[in-house]
Design an enzyme around this catalytic site. Structure first.
Site, PDB file in Angstrom:
ATOM      1  N   ASP A   1       0.860  -1.185   0.000  1.00  0.00           N
ATOM      2  CA  ASP A   1       0.000   0.000   0.000  1.00  0.00           C
ATOM      3  C   ASP A   1       0.898   1.237   0.000  1.00  0.00           C
ATOM      4  O   ASP A   1       2.095   1.148   0.265  1.00  0.00           O
ATOM      5  CB  ASP A   1      -0.936  -0.006   1.210  1.00  0.00           C
ATOM      6  CG  ASP A   1      -2.226   0.765   0.936  1.00  0.00           C
ATOM      7  OD1 ASP A   1      -2.316   1.459  -0.096  1.00  0.00           O
ATOM      8  OD2 ASP A   1      -3.162   0.668   1.759  1.00  0.00           O
ATOM      9  N   ASP A   2       0.287   2.385  -0.315  1.00  0.00           N
ATOM     10  CA  ASP A   2       1.096   3.609  -0.356  1.00  0.00           C
ATOM     11  C   ASP A   2       1.504   4.056   1.044  1.00  0.00           C
ATOM     12  O   ASP A   2       2.622   4.506   1.260  1.00  0.00           O
ATOM     13  CB  ASP A   2       0.376   4.733  -1.123  1.00  0.00           C
ATOM     14  CG  ASP A   2      -1.052   4.971  -0.663  1.00  0.00           C
ATOM     15  OD1 ASP A   2      -1.546   4.247   0.238  1.00  0.00           O
ATOM     16  OD2 ASP A   2      -1.700   5.888  -1.214  1.00  0.00           O
TER      17      ASP A   2
ATOM     18  N   ASP B   1      -1.662   4.605   8.054  1.00  0.00           N
ATOM     19  CA  ASP B   1      -1.943   5.765   8.916  1.00  0.00           C
ATOM     20  C   ASP B   1      -2.409   5.255  10.273  1.00  0.00           C
ATOM     21  O   ASP B   1      -1.618   5.110  11.204  1.00  0.00           O
ATOM     22  CB  ASP B   1      -2.983   6.650   8.216  1.00  0.00           C
ATOM     23  CG  ASP B   1      -3.229   7.967   8.929  1.00  0.00           C
ATOM     24  OD1 ASP B   1      -3.197   7.994  10.166  1.00  0.00           O
ATOM     25  OD2 ASP B   1      -3.490   8.986   8.262  1.00  0.00           O
TER      26      ASP B   1
END
Ligand SMILES: O=P(O)(O)OC[C@H]1O[C@H](OP(=O)(O)OP(=O)(O)O)[C@H](O)[C@@H]1O
Ligand code: HPA
Ligand SMILES: [Mg+2]
Length: 169
Positions: A102-103, A106
């Site tokens: 994934d980028d 968070d």
């Protein structure tokens, strides 16, 4: 959607993203060998392509997750497209031999959902925030929790007014 509690900006250009994704591939190359990549759409699509190219991985699967945001939190996560069982069952099953990309991580809620589907996979993101770090095995750059990362695919060119109001030249 941008969270008002994340009031610091970390803008990322295409060049930076390419360099950081390559750095992720470089780090991963010494951490294992994978038969397939599962990328978490949509943000994981771009780093997954770069990592796949660097590591020579040609089996690329998606898990499609949508989050419904409100002002204060990420809201609920919905799996729109699950992972092909052929990918889950590679090697000894449960995601062994699979690299999940994934980028960013968070809060870690997205990776938690995918970890339930692929408990034995290796999890990698380009960027990470402290609350999400326990959910990811490999990442490149950590930013503080109160930072919002601006990705190049969400940005566009815009006129910047000069600091001085006197623009007459
Ligand atoms: O660790 P978390 O708090 O779960 O947040 C991280 C996730 O949030 C973003 O995706 P988003 O759900 O906004 O969708 P997108 O990838 O389609 O833009 C990002 O691409 C991660 O997948
Ligand atoms: O910092 C962020 N930037 C972009 N998308 C996000 N989704 C969760 N956190 C972020
Ligand atoms: Mg995403």
């Amino acid at each position: 959607m941008e969270n008002p509690a994340q009031n610091k900006a970390f803008p990322v250009s295409w060049d930076m993203f390419h360099r950081d994704s390559r750095a992720l591939a470089w780090r991963l190359s010494s951490e294992g060998e994978w038969k397939a990549i599962v990328c978490i759409t949509r943000g994981g699509l771009v780093p997954a392509g770069i990592v796949a190219r660097e590591l020579g991985i040609r089996t690329i699967e998606t898990v499609c997750i949508a989050s419904y945001h409100d002002y204060d939190n990420q809201g609920t996560l919905k799996v729109i497209k699950p992972i092909d069982p052929k990918v889950i069952d590679l090697e000894e099953g449960q995601g062994s031999g699979v690299l999940v990309i994934d980028d960013l991580v968070d809060t870690g809620k997205t990776l938690k959902v995918v970890r339930e589907m692929l408990p034995k996979a290796h999890y990698a993101t380009v960027y990470a925030k402290p609350v999400g770090v326990p959910m990811v095995d490999t990442f490149i750059t950590e930013v503080s929790q109160d930072t919002w990362i601006y990705f190049p695919w969400d940005m566009g060119w815009q006129f910047q007014p000069p600091l001085s109001k006197d623009t007459a030249g």
